[in-house]
Design an enzyme around this catalytic site. Structure first.
Site, short mmCIF file in Angstrom:
data_model
loop_
_atom_site.label_atom_id
_atom_site.label_comp_id
_atom_site.label_asym_id
_atom_site.label_seq_id
_atom_site.Cartn_x
_atom_site.Cartn_y
_atom_site.Cartn_z
N ARG A 2 32.65 43.03 36.14
CA ARG A 2 32.41 44.45 36.36
C ARG A 2 30.96 44.75 36.03
O ARG A 2 30.51 44.55 34.92
CB ARG A 2 33.32 45.24 35.44
CG ARG A 2 33.89 46.44 36.15
CD ARG A 2 34.68 47.34 35.27
NE ARG A 2 35.82 46.73 34.62
CZ ARG A 2 36.46 47.35 33.62
NH1 ARG A 2 36.06 48.51 33.18
NH2 ARG A 2 37.50 46.78 33.06
N ARG A 6 29.85 52.93 33.23
CA ARG A 6 29.32 53.99 32.38
C ARG A 6 28.04 53.66 31.63
O ARG A 6 27.39 54.54 31.10
CB ARG A 6 30.40 54.47 31.41
CG ARG A 6 31.40 55.40 32.08
CD ARG A 6 32.58 55.69 31.19
NE ARG A 6 33.42 54.50 31.05
CZ ARG A 6 34.37 54.36 30.14
NH1 ARG A 6 34.60 55.31 29.27
NH2 ARG A 6 35.09 53.26 30.10
N ARG A 15 29.63 60.17 38.95
CA ARG A 15 31.05 60.29 38.61
C ARG A 15 31.41 61.69 38.10
O ARG A 15 32.59 62.04 38.05
CB ARG A 15 31.29 59.22 37.54
CG ARG A 15 32.59 59.09 36.89
CD ARG A 15 33.57 58.27 37.66
NE ARG A 15 34.66 57.91 36.74
CZ ARG A 15 35.52 58.79 36.23
NH1 ARG A 15 35.48 60.03 36.56
NH2 ARG A 15 36.45 58.39 35.39
N ASP A 51 39.11 49.32 41.98
CA ASP A 51 39.78 48.85 40.77
C ASP A 51 40.96 47.99 41.17
O ASP A 51 41.46 48.12 42.29
CB ASP A 51 40.24 50.02 39.90
CG ASP A 51 40.67 49.52 38.52
OD1 ASP A 51 39.79 49.30 37.67
OD2 ASP A 51 41.88 49.30 38.30
N TYR A 127 50.37 45.59 33.16
CA TYR A 127 50.20 47.05 33.08
C TYR A 127 51.42 47.78 33.63
O TYR A 127 51.84 48.81 33.10
CB TYR A 127 48.97 47.51 33.85
CG TYR A 127 47.65 47.16 33.21
CD1 TYR A 127 47.07 48.00 32.26
CD2 TYR A 127 46.97 46.01 33.57
CE1 TYR A 127 45.84 47.70 31.69
CE2 TYR A 127 45.74 45.70 33.00
CZ TYR A 127 45.18 46.55 32.06
OH TYR A 127 43.97 46.24 31.49
O1 1CP Z 1 31.29 46.51 38.95
C1 1CP Z 1 32.04 47.05 39.73
O2 1CP Z 1 31.71 48.02 40.39
C2 1CP Z 1 33.36 46.41 39.97
C3 1CP Z 1 34.51 47.34 40.09
C4 1CP Z 1 35.65 47.08 39.10
C5 1CP Z 1 36.35 45.89 38.87
C6 1CP Z 1 36.06 44.50 39.43
C7 1CP Z 1 36.24 48.09 38.33
C8 1CP Z 1 35.79 49.49 38.28
N1 1CP Z 1 37.33 47.56 37.70
C9 1CP Z 1 37.40 46.21 38.00
C10 1CP Z 1 38.41 45.24 37.57
C11 1CP Z 1 39.39 45.61 36.52
N2 1CP Z 1 39.96 46.82 36.23
C12 1CP Z 1 40.01 44.65 35.68
C13 1CP Z 1 39.76 43.14 35.76
C14 1CP Z 1 38.46 42.73 35.18
C15 1CP Z 1 38.27 43.03 33.72
O3 1CP Z 1 38.98 42.45 32.91
O4 1CP Z 1 37.37 43.83 33.42
C16 1CP Z 1 40.90 45.32 34.84
C17 1CP Z 1 41.77 44.71 33.75
C18 1CP Z 1 40.87 46.69 35.19
C19 1CP Z 1 41.67 47.78 34.60
C20 1CP Z 1 40.80 48.89 34.15
N3 1CP Z 1 40.25 49.83 34.99
C21 1CP Z 1 40.30 49.12 32.85
C22 1CP Z 1 40.60 48.30 31.62
C23 1CP Z 1 41.69 48.94 30.83
C24 1CP Z 1 42.12 48.08 29.65
O5 1CP Z 1 43.32 47.86 29.50
O6 1CP Z 1 41.25 47.64 28.90
C25 1CP Z 1 39.47 50.26 32.92
C26 1CP Z 1 38.74 50.94 31.81
C27 1CP Z 1 39.45 50.69 34.29
C28 1CP Z 1 38.69 51.81 34.87
C29 1CP Z 1 37.46 51.35 35.58
N4 1CP Z 1 37.48 50.48 36.64
C30 1CP Z 1 36.19 50.29 37.11
C31 1CP Z 1 35.32 51.10 36.29
C32 1CP Z 1 33.83 51.24 36.50
C33 1CP Z 1 36.13 51.74 35.35
C34 1CP Z 1 35.65 52.76 34.32
C35 1CP Z 1 35.88 54.10 34.95
C36 1CP Z 1 35.06 55.20 34.38
O7 1CP Z 1 35.27 55.55 33.23
O8 1CP Z 1 34.22 55.76 35.13
#
Ligand code: 1CP
Length: 322
Positions: A2, A6, A15, A51, A127
């Protein structure tokens, strides 16, 4: 890993007032934030902004983000599993393919590869059963022992969905696809062999890897590295707990490696980040190929300067094939 998010003030601005799933659906917004890491810190590849839960919305699951995924009605019964649809992603989430197409057009003149991705079935199931993120996913683990048939049925549906989704992304222009199994490392080696390895192998067999190499990421997966190597994935993305020199020896000619700096190390001064990057590159030198990367996604508190130092240090390394 990722790389949008933020830690970038420009992401927080884009956002503002837009719910997360809406960001993923609005093609111009998603294209804009997908390109931010390229334009603002100079990364050498672009990953689709979306996501792992986006395609799950198309299966009929009601979910939201706060900021991680929250499932309105966690899945605990066979009836709930059989009610899940496995739709054609071109119809259920057409905007994902539009974002990829738009990004390819945007990147056409720049020789910057475009990555698509999906969550691996085990991590999605974690999840869906638990209802939200967790330290140990105890409800999911209880299901493994008390209702294995329900979990098996859920994983089978998610596997079909994931394969269709990755192939649709490849058709829409993804040049590499990454499979994120963030929570599979919670399992013992024996449970991983039962619940996870067969699924990774099936995905590696049925995804069109001749058009787009498959990258497999397992977080906290040092104890299952040999299983990852045997999965058939082209590139193994390693978290920072893995000794990458040891991984290179064990993978030999079977897989290339990606990783694996601790994302927290981006808090270090730039000179220290350069040293750490050089150390990882040297340790990974015997690997079949190496994509320098973090061992997990960029954390929200990360200084942008640290990310920039990492990218600059990576670009200063001699180019290697993968
Ligand atoms: O860089 C990018 O633009 C890639 C986009 C991307 C990817 C590849 C996002 C955007 N999420 C993911 C993968 C993702 N999402 C995973 C697998 C990789 C990893 O382990 O990081 C997982 C487990 C998620 C689930 C998820 N979505 C979480 C984690 C929750 C937890 O249990 O810890 C979170 C915080 C999100 C929200 C999210 N997804 C992506 C972003 C930028 C965000 C944050 C959103 C925000 O607050 O604006």
């Amino acid at each position: 890993m990722r790389q949008a998010g933020r830690y970038l003030p420009e992401y927080r601005k884009a956002r503002e007032g837009v719910p997360f799933l809406e960001m993923c659906r609005r093609v111009e917004k998603a294209v804009e934030v997908s390109l931010q890491p390229l334009r603002l810190v100079g990364v050498e590849a672009v990953i689709l902004f979306s996501d792992i839960f986006v395609p799950v919305t198309g299966m009929g699951v009601d979910l939201d983000f706060a900021p991680g995924p929250v499932i309105a009605t966690p899945i605990r019964s066979l009836e709930q599993v059989t009610a899940l649809r496995v739709p054609d992603p071109r119809e259920s989430v057409p905007y994902v393919m539009e974002i990829l197409g738009a990004l390819r057009r945007e990147l056409a003149s720049e020789r910057v590869p475009l990555l698509g991705f999906a969550g691996a079935p085990f991590t999605l199931a974690a999840y869906l059963v638990e209802g939200r993120g967790s330290k140990d996913f105890a409800t999911l683990k209880r299901m493994m022992y008390r209702a294995p048939d329900v979990l098996r049925a859920l994983l089978a549906r998610l596997t079909e969905m994931t394969i269709g989704y990755l192939n649709a992304q490849i058709d829409a222009g993804a040049q590499v696809v990454q499979l994120f199994d963030t929570w599979a490392g919670l399992l013992s080696p024996a449970d991983y062999r039962t619940w996870v390895s067969p699924i990774h192998r099936e995905i590696a067999r049925r995804v069109t890897r001749s058009k787009a190499p498959l990258v497999l990421y397992v977080n906290d997966g040092a104890h299952v590295l040999d299983e990852m190597i045997a999965s058939g994935a082209d590139v193994l993305s390693l978290d920072w707990r893995v000794d990458i020199a040891d991984a290179a020896r064990r993978a030999g000619s079977r897989a290339s490696l990606q990783g694996n700096l601790d994302p927290c190390a981006l808090a270090a001064p730039p000179a220290r980040i350069r040293e750490l990057v050089a150390e990882i590159a040297a340790a990974a030198a015997p690997a079949r190929g190496h994509v320098l990367n973090l061992g997990h996604g960029v954390l929200p508190e990360t200084p942008v300067e640290g990310v920039r130092a990492f990218v600059d240090a990576a670009k200063a390394l001699p180019v290697r094939s993968v």
